[in-house]
Motif scaffolding. Structure first.
Motif: not given
Length: 332
Positions: A272-284
């Motif tokens: 997700l860090l590599e392929r999206t712009d999701d913020p850390i909150e969403r990735i968590a």
């Protein structure tokens, strides 16, 4: 063990010569069931690599090392416009005749095309040389925009950073998407992974493929990473007792169920860090790690870096690779 022979012709770009080792070593290091024997082989009259920063190499292997290779990789060279030496052409034709897989990187496609092996087949080369390849070898179907082009046992790449994409394509063919995702990550970032740094009681070996008895429960776990799964819930889904489940997980993967779950969550966070712009909150939330603080804690323990640094490093390197594609020096 798959034998890969990298055939170095005089003036080979240094980065094209070293990248296969980076990729195939990463695949084998992080997946113990993956095994490659990489040989750097030199053609007759080899003197050294091309510029910039030319260097000499010593290797025990010559053209004879191609005789039992499963794959032959042919990087570019400074004399790509000249007809290859008869011994080189014969060695490549012999390898093809016995069913060997052959990959050409950058202007290495010119050398392979000169043997006639690409006649009637699709291929690509460095973008600055695609039109020239088409003129010189009209029987080759040149794809001017292809990054990697495969046609039967022959594969060719545009040549950026030594055919990184080509090597990853071969790993995918050999071992599938799951292996290549982790291989790509390590090849790009060279970050210390859980296989390098013990984390608590997590074993330092990579997860081996399941023999099938846990396949369904593992797929279920990976499809539900966003949920707060417990050992009891996992055992219930598997219709096993917790002790039996743990014993089977350790036997088949080297990890306990919860260790496997955490590893899968960290790997999802990396993707997700590599392929999206999701913020850390969403990735968590998407990985089931709950809070940004919890994500940062476990991510750092497993990768020895932070999510923010990881994302920036990956994108900086990806941008550098894209920029390199425009540099004439990278198109040999």
């Amino acid at each position: 063990m798959s034998v890969i022979a990298v055939l170095a012709l005089d003036g080979v770009p240094g980065h094209q010569l070293t990248t296969p080792g980076l990729v195939f070593a990463a695949a084998a290091k992080h997946h113990p069931w993956v095994s490659y024997d990489l040989r750097i082989c030199t053609a007759p009259n080899f003197n050294g690599t091309g510029g910039p920063a030319a260097f000499r190499i010593e290797t025990p292997w010559g053209l004879e090392a191609l005789e039992d290779a499963d794959t032959v990789l042919l990087p570019g060279c400074t004399s790509f416009r000249d007809a290859p030496a008869p011994a080189v052409a014969d060695a490549l034709r012999s390898a093809a005749a016995r069913g060997c897989r052959i990959g050409a990187i950058g202007t290495g496609t010119f050398v392979l095309a000169a043997t006639g092996l690409l006649d009637g087949r699709a291929a690509t080369t460095s973008r600055h040389h695609a039109a020239e390849l088409a003129r010189r070898y009209p029987r080759v179907e040149v794809d001017p925009d292809g990054s990697v082009v495969s046609h039967g046992p022959f594969h060719s790449a545009a040549g950026v950073l030594g055919g990184l994409d080509l090597c990853l394509r071969l790993v995918t063919i050999d071992h599938g998407e799951a292996v290549v995702i982790e291989t790509e990550r390590q090849a790009f970032l060279q970050l210390q992974s859980p296989t390098d740094e013990p984390v608590g009681n997590v074993p330092t070996t990579a997860v081996a493929p399941s023999d099938g008895s846990l396949e369904e429960v593992i797929q279920w776990m990976e499809a539900n990473l966003q949920h707060p799964l417990t050992l009891t819930q996992i055992a219930g889904h598997a219709k096993l007792g917790t002790r039996t489940l743990t014993r089977r997980f350790r036997t088949e993967t080297g990890l306990s169920p919860l260790q496997y779950l955490l590893r899968a969550r960290i790997q999802l966070a990396q993707r997700l860090l590599e392929r999206t712009d999701d913020p850390i909150e969403r990735i968590a939330a998407r990985t089931g790690l709950g809070t940004p603080a919890n994500l940062r804690h476990h991510f750092h323990r497993h990768t020895c870096t932070t999510p923010g640094i990881y994302r920036n490093a990956f994108r900086s390197l990806a941008a550098a690779f894209t920029w390199a594609d425009q540099d004439e020096a990278e198109h040999l």
